[in-house]
Design an enzyme around this catalytic site. Structure first.
Site, PDB file in Angstrom:
ATOM      1  N   GLY A  36      -6.319  46.818  -4.786  1.00  0.00           N
ATOM      2  CA  GLY A  36      -6.422  45.958  -3.583  1.00  0.00           C
ATOM      3  C   GLY A  36      -5.794  44.805  -3.194  1.00  0.00           C
ATOM      4  N   PHE A  73     -15.673  53.406  -1.212  1.00  0.00           N
ATOM      5  CA  PHE A  73     -13.648  54.266  -1.172  1.00  0.00           C
ATOM      6  C   PHE A  73     -13.432  53.675  -2.361  1.00  0.00           C
ATOM      7  CE2 PHE A  73     -13.996  51.819   3.485  1.00  0.00           C
ATOM      8  CZ  PHE A  73     -13.003  53.627   4.077  1.00  0.00           C
ATOM      9  N   THR A 117     -11.947  64.078  -0.539  1.00  0.00           N
ATOM     10  CA  THR A 117     -10.854  64.535  -0.607  1.00  0.00           C
ATOM     11  C   THR A 117      -9.970  66.159  -0.064  1.00  0.00           C
ATOM     12  OG1 THR A 117      -8.309  64.931  -1.838  1.00  0.00           O
ATOM     13  CG2 THR A 117     -10.901  64.488  -2.429  1.00  0.00           C
ATOM     14  N   TYR A 141      -9.541  63.687 -11.058  1.00  0.00           N
ATOM     15  CA  TYR A 141      -9.318  62.755  -9.683  1.00  0.00           C
ATOM     16  C   TYR A 141     -10.164  63.842  -9.049  1.00  0.00           C
ATOM     17  CZ  TYR A 141      -8.604  61.441  -4.427  1.00  0.00           C
ATOM     18  OH  TYR A 141      -8.762  60.719  -3.680  1.00  0.00           O
ATOM     19  N   ASN A 170      -3.548  64.065   4.265  1.00  0.00           N
ATOM     20  CA  ASN A 170      -2.868  63.119   3.291  1.00  0.00           C
ATOM     21  C   ASN A 170      -3.222  62.323   4.840  1.00  0.00           C
ATOM     22  OD1 ASN A 170      -2.200  66.009   2.286  1.00  0.00           O
ATOM     23  ND2 ASN A 170      -0.238  64.728   1.518  1.00  0.00           N
ATOM     24  N   HIS A 187       3.012  58.688  -3.106  1.00  0.00           N
ATOM     25  CA  HIS A 187       2.669  59.240  -2.117  1.00  0.00           C
ATOM     26  C   HIS A 187       5.057  59.759  -1.231  1.00  0.00           C
ATOM     27  CE1 HIS A 187      -1.237  58.244  -2.344  1.00  0.00           C
ATOM     28  NE2 HIS A 187      -1.588  59.165  -2.212  1.00  0.00           N
ATOM     29  N   ILE A 205      12.357  65.272  -4.354  1.00  0.00           N
ATOM     30  CA  ILE A 205      11.352  66.776  -4.212  1.00  0.00           C
ATOM     31  C   ILE A 205      10.944  67.490  -4.758  1.00  0.00           C
ATOM     32  CG2 ILE A 205      11.554  69.340  -2.321  1.00  0.00           C
ATOM     33  CD1 ILE A 205      13.211  67.246  -0.877  1.00  0.00           C
ATOM     34  N   ASP A 279       0.250  70.889  -7.533  1.00  0.00           N
ATOM     35  CA  ASP A 279       0.409  71.086  -5.638  1.00  0.00           C
ATOM     36  C   ASP A 279       0.181  72.336  -5.474  1.00  0.00           C
ATOM     37  OD1 ASP A 279       1.459  68.522  -5.722  1.00  0.00           O
ATOM     38  OD2 ASP A 279       3.031  68.509  -5.218  1.00  0.00           O
TER      39      ASP A 279
HETATM   40  N1  UDP Z   1       5.960  64.855  -3.107  1.00  0.00           N
HETATM   41  C1  UDP Z   1       7.877  65.296  -2.959  1.00  0.00           C
HETATM   42  N2  UDP Z   1       8.444  63.923  -3.510  1.00  0.00           N
HETATM   43  C2  UDP Z   1       7.141  62.586  -3.995  1.00  0.00           C
HETATM   44  C3  UDP Z   1       6.044  62.631  -3.718  1.00  0.00           C
HETATM   45  C4  UDP Z   1       5.664  64.078  -3.234  1.00  0.00           C
HETATM   46  O1  UDP Z   1       8.029  65.873  -2.556  1.00  0.00           O
HETATM   47  O2  UDP Z   1       8.189  62.282  -4.825  1.00  0.00           O
HETATM   48  C5  UDP Z   1       5.867  66.190  -2.122  1.00  0.00           C
HETATM   49  C6  UDP Z   1       4.438  66.707  -2.713  1.00  0.00           C
HETATM   50  O3  UDP Z   1       4.893  67.962  -3.275  1.00  0.00           O
HETATM   51  C7  UDP Z   1       3.221  67.050  -1.703  1.00  0.00           C
HETATM   52  C8  UDP Z   1       3.769  66.454  -0.728  1.00  0.00           C
HETATM   53  O4  UDP Z   1       5.357  65.825  -0.773  1.00  0.00           O
HETATM   54  O5  UDP Z   1       3.468  68.734  -1.441  1.00  0.00           O
HETATM   55  C9  UDP Z   1       2.937  65.537  -0.294  1.00  0.00           C
HETATM   56  O6  UDP Z   1       2.759  64.970  -1.591  1.00  0.00           O
HETATM   57  P1  UDP Z   1       1.468  63.635  -1.475  1.00  0.00           P
HETATM   58  O7  UDP Z   1       1.743  62.607  -3.012  1.00  0.00           O
HETATM   59  O8  UDP Z   1       2.403  62.349  -0.478  1.00  0.00           O
HETATM   60  O9  UDP Z   1       0.059  63.409  -1.201  1.00  0.00           O
HETATM   61  P2  UDP Z   1      -0.630  64.885  -2.113  1.00  0.00           P
HETATM   62  O10 UDP Z   1      -0.251  66.452  -0.713  1.00  0.00           O
HETATM   63  O11 UDP Z   1      -0.350  65.031  -3.590  1.00  0.00           O
HETATM   64  O12 UDP Z   1      -2.238  64.228  -1.784  1.00  0.00           O
END
Ligand code: UDP
Length: 322
Positions: A36, A73, A117, A141, A170, A187, A205, A279
């Site tokens: 932080g 948190f 979460t 986690y 999210n 993220h 992606i 994922d």
């Molecule tokens: N994601 C992606 N590329 C990145 C980061 C995330 O394609 O560089 C995708 C990830 O696979 C998920 C979505 O974006 O489907 C959200 O990911 P994030 O890490 O933001 O949050 P999460 O859902 O993992 O908590």
């Protein structure tokens, strides 16, 4: 109320601290400032620099301040990292929570609100997801968060306090002053905005062969101010239990990138790479329990306004809080 906030210098913690100060609560932030930022703490709050892994630090803070409520948190949050360093995560996230419980049992604290979460549910088949789904964590986690919920549940009966588990979908977006600045950033939205700011060449992606409308994963994006508001509503006497917090609408990774393009008016190159381990294909919240019992109403139900708020912050703070 007098409220102690662990991790109040972090992303959701800083906004919650700010809103509580606006409501004239007395806020004490307990944070080790490892992840932080001191700059992210509202000046009206008092900072106690300490580490939850050190029982003395947290015991002293709780006995000195004797808060009415604690919002917890503080945690390591990076999922991939949790698989590489499980013992570090468990020591900090679960060990820290055990110390917090040891410290609070002698205090007058009657309420604990825990930052949990939707990852506790793993990769469920039922969409949208309500709070009755079983815990099925697939990362260290998420396992840590699930374990902390049960520790608090047991302790709340023994030591007689109410506990609330807020299961975020999210978290994203920014207020005028506070935004997302994780180290390292993993993220989707802040990474895409870094591409728009030319700080990153392209966005990767993670997979486009999922069984979804365009093959990319679908998530429920929720603004941090709305998340912060849910903590404030949970302070009310009589509120306890778990609440899912999301907007109830899913967006694919490609759709998020499209909205970012529209908001920033910049070119955003991307490349499809291998799926990321762990994922889930689709995560969408059923937040009707939070609507009914907390009276929670998100102020940012549409992705464009959420991303606009994040873009505004990132443009004004291209290096985050540094
Ligand atoms: N994601 C992606 N590329 C990145 C980061 C995330 O394609 O560089 C995708 C990830 O696979 C998920 C979505 O974006 O489907 C959200 O990911 P994030 O890490 O933001 O949050 P999460 O859902 O993992 O908590």
């Amino acid at each position: 109320m007098k409220i102690l906030i662990t991790g109040g210098a972090g992303y959701v913690g800083s906004v919650t601290t700010h809103l509580l100060c606006n409501d004239n609560h007395e806020v004490i932030v307990f944070d080790n400032l490892e992840k932080g930022y001191e700059k992210a703490i509202d000046k009206r709050a008092k900072l106690i620099k300490g580490d939850l892994r050190n029982l003395k630090d947290i015991s002293l803070a709780v006995s000195l301040e004797n808060p009415d409520a604690i919002i917890h948190f503080a945690a390591y949050i990076e999922v991939g990292e949790s698989m590489k360093n499980p013992e570090l995560f468990t020591e900090n996230n679960v060990g820290g929570t055990v110390n917090l419980i040891k410290a609070l049992k002698k205090s007058k604290c009657k309420k604990v609100i825990f930052s949990s979460t939707c990852a506790v549910y793993g990769t469920p088949d039922t969409i949208p997801m309500n709070e009755n789904l079983p815990h099925n964590p697939i990362s260290v986690y998420a396992e840590n968060k699930s374990k902390c919920e049960s520790l608090f549940q047991d302790a709340s009966k023994t030591y007689n306090f109410e506990c609330v588990f807020l299961r975020y979908f999210n978290a994203c977006g920014a207020t005028l002053k506070y935004g997302e600045a994780h180290k390292p950033e993993t993220h989707l939205i802040p990474l895409v905005l870094q591409v728009a700011l030319n700080q990153r060449e392209k966005i990767l992606i993670y997979g486009n062969k999922y069984e979804t409308k365009d093959g990319t994963c679908i998530r429920d994006y929720i603004h941090i101010e709305d998340l912060a508001q849910a903590h404030i509503l949970s302070l009310k006497e009589g509120i306890s239990g778990a609440f899912n917090l999301g907007n109830g609408t899913g967006f694919s990774v490609l759709e998020v990138i499209e909205v970012c393009k529209k908001v920033t008016n910049r070119h955003i190159p991307f490349e499809i790479v291998e799926p990321r381990d762990g994922d889930a294909k689709i995560l969408i919240a059923d937040s009707s329990k939070a609507y009914d019992q907390l009276g929670w109403r998100p102020k940012y139900p549409d992705l464009e306004s959420i991303i606009s708020s994040a873009w505004n912050w990132h443009k004004n703070n291209p290096n985050g809080y540094d």
